[in-house]
Design a protein around this motif. Structure first.
Motif, PDB file in Angstrom:
ATOM      1  N   SER A 154       7.603  24.068  11.279  1.00 13.88           N
ATOM      2  CA  SER A 154       8.760  23.229  11.575  1.00 13.88           C
ATOM      3  C   SER A 154       9.658  23.014  10.362  1.00 13.88           C
ATOM      4  CB  SER A 154       8.299  21.880  12.113  1.00 13.88           C
ATOM      5  OG  SER A 154       7.574  21.190  11.124  1.00 13.88           O
ATOM      6  N   TYR A 155      10.892  22.651  10.642  1.00 12.82           N
ATOM      7  CA  TYR A 155      11.846  22.278   9.609  1.00 12.82           C
ATOM      8  C   TYR A 155      12.986  21.524  10.286  1.00 12.82           C
ATOM      9  CZ  TYR A 155      14.477  26.320  11.252  1.00 12.82           C
ATOM     10  OH  TYR A 155      15.149  27.218  12.020  1.00 12.82           O
ATOM     11  N   PHE A 156      13.731  20.788   9.513  1.00 10.28           N
ATOM     12  CA  PHE A 156      14.899  20.078  10.007  1.00 10.28           C
ATOM     13  C   PHE A 156      16.086  20.487   9.155  1.00 10.28           C
ATOM     14  CE2 PHE A 156      17.890  16.586   9.434  1.00 10.28           C
ATOM     15  CZ  PHE A 156      18.289  16.373  10.744  1.00 10.28           C
ATOM     16  N   VAL A 157      17.197  20.760   9.782  1.00 14.21           N
ATOM     17  CA  VAL A 157      18.405  21.173   9.078  1.00 14.21           C
ATOM     18  C   VAL A 157      19.556  20.303   9.559  1.00 14.21           C
ATOM     19  CG1 VAL A 157      20.053  23.037   8.731  1.00 14.21           C
ATOM     20  CG2 VAL A 157      17.628  23.550   8.889  1.00 14.21           C
ATOM     21  N   SER A 158      20.376  19.892   8.622  1.00 16.08           N
ATOM     22  CA  SER A 158      21.577  19.145   8.960  1.00 16.08           C
ATOM     23  C   SER A 158      22.676  19.533   7.995  1.00 16.08           C
ATOM     24  CB  SER A 158      21.297  17.644   8.855  1.00 16.08           C
ATOM     25  OG  SER A 158      22.445  16.904   9.172  1.00 16.08           O
ATOM     26  N   SER A 159      23.878  19.624   8.505  1.00 12.92           N
ATOM     27  CA  SER A 159      25.000  19.894   7.603  1.00 12.92           C
ATOM     28  C   SER A 159      25.548  18.558   7.120  1.00 12.92           C
ATOM     29  CB  SER A 159      26.083  20.705   8.304  1.00 12.92           C
ATOM     30  OG  SER A 159      26.622  19.945   9.362  1.00 12.92           O
ATOM     31  N   VAL A 160      26.169  18.574   5.955  1.00 16.04           N
ATOM     32  CA  VAL A 160      26.661  17.321   5.388  1.00 16.04           C
ATOM     33  C   VAL A 160      28.151  17.136   5.596  1.00 16.04           C
ATOM     34  CG1 VAL A 160      24.834  17.144   3.703  1.00 16.04           C
ATOM     35  CG2 VAL A 160      26.927  18.336   3.087  1.00 16.04           C
ATOM     36  N   GLY A 161      28.823  18.154   6.022  1.00 19.19           N
ATOM     37  CA  GLY A 161      30.243  18.024   6.287  1.00 19.19           C
ATOM     38  C   GLY A 161      31.029  17.592   5.069  1.00 19.19           C
ATOM     39  N   ASN A 162      31.736  16.494   5.201  1.00 22.97           N
ATOM     40  CA  ASN A 162      32.633  16.041   4.148  1.00 22.97           C
ATOM     41  C   ASN A 162      31.966  14.964   3.279  1.00 22.97           C
ATOM     42  OD1 ASN A 162      34.962  15.980   2.688  1.00 22.97           O
ATOM     43  ND2 ASN A 162      36.048  14.643   4.099  1.00 22.97           N
ATOM     44  N   VAL A 163      30.772  15.226   2.804  1.00 19.69           N
ATOM     45  CA  VAL A 163      30.037  14.314   1.935  1.00 19.69           C
ATOM     46  C   VAL A 163      29.862  15.011   0.598  1.00 19.69           C
ATOM     47  CG1 VAL A 163      27.870  13.068   1.617  1.00 19.69           C
ATOM     48  CG2 VAL A 163      28.827  13.311   3.893  1.00 19.69           C
ATOM     49  N   SER A 164      30.007  14.277  -0.481  1.00 13.61           N
ATOM     50  CA  SER A 164      29.912  14.901  -1.803  1.00 13.61           C
ATOM     51  C   SER A 164      28.475  15.245  -2.165  1.00 13.61           C
ATOM     52  CB  SER A 164      30.487  13.972  -2.870  1.00 13.61           C
ATOM     53  OG  SER A 164      29.616  12.883  -3.092  1.00 13.61           O
ATOM     54  N   ALA A 165      28.336  16.206  -3.050  1.00 16.96           N
ATOM     55  CA  ALA A 165      27.012  16.591  -3.557  1.00 16.96           C
ATOM     56  C   ALA A 165      26.344  15.409  -4.237  1.00 16.96           C
ATOM     57  CB  ALA A 165      27.144  17.771  -4.522  1.00 16.96           C
ATOM     58  N   VAL A 166      27.107  14.574  -4.904  1.00 10.81           N
ATOM     59  CA  VAL A 166      26.544  13.398  -5.585  1.00 10.81           C
ATOM     60  C   VAL A 166      25.914  12.448  -4.577  1.00 10.81           C
ATOM     61  CG1 VAL A 166      27.157  11.354  -6.948  1.00 10.81           C
ATOM     62  CG2 VAL A 166      28.149  13.573  -7.515  1.00 10.81           C
ATOM     63  N   THR A 167      26.564  12.238  -3.445  1.00  5.32           N
ATOM     64  CA  THR A 167      26.028  11.355  -2.406  1.00  5.32           C
ATOM     65  C   THR A 167      24.707  11.896  -1.867  1.00  5.32           C
ATOM     66  OG1 THR A 167      28.242  10.650  -1.795  1.00  5.32           O
ATOM     67  CG2 THR A 167      26.506  10.323  -0.160  1.00  5.32           C
ATOM     68  N   ILE A 168      24.647  13.175  -1.596  1.00  9.87           N
ATOM     69  CA  ILE A 168      23.413  13.784  -1.088  1.00  9.87           C
ATOM     70  C   ILE A 168      22.310  13.683  -2.133  1.00  9.87           C
ATOM     71  CG2 ILE A 168      22.344  15.919  -0.286  1.00  9.87           C
ATOM     72  CD1 ILE A 168      24.324  14.650   1.682  1.00  9.87           C
ATOM     73  N   GLN A 169      22.624  13.993  -3.360  1.00  6.01           N
ATOM     74  CA  GLN A 169      21.623  13.924  -4.435  1.00  6.01           C
ATOM     75  C   GLN A 169      21.102  12.503  -4.579  1.00  6.01           C
ATOM     76  OE1 GLN A 169      22.855  15.615  -8.130  1.00  6.01           O
ATOM     77  NE2 GLN A 169      20.948  15.125  -9.142  1.00  6.01           N
TER      78      GLN A 169
END
Length: 81
Positions: free
Chosen positions: A49-64
């Motif tokens: 299993s795995y889960f994938v989601s796109s981040v769209g218009n979110v900055s790399a800093v926010t994801i990190q």
């Protein structure tokens, strides 16, 4: 640890399943080469299993920041035994 977060920039033509399988296959080989006892004790290092989601218009800093602070969230704190 029961899961891994990856923040990946990939070719738009590469499917999420391909990326996940490449990551799992490569890391499994590297870990089994470095830690030979894993070969006989674990039939597989990764689940299917795995889960994938796109981040769209979110900055790399926010994801990190999200990944780095996930264990600080109130619902994630474990009760001391």
């Amino acid at each position: 640890m029961d899961h891994v977060h990856l923040f990946v920039r990939a070719d738009p033509n590469a499917s999420p399943s391909y990326i996940a399988n490449q990551f799992k296959g490569f890391t499994s080989r590297v870990l089994r080469d470095e830690f030979s006892h894993l070969r006989s004790r674990l039939p597989t290092l990764w689940s299917r299993s795995y889960f994938v989601s796109s981040v769209g218009n979110v900055s790399a800093v926010t994801i990190q920041r999200y990944i780095e602070t996930q264990w600080e969230r109130p619902w994630r704190k474990r009760v001391a035994s």
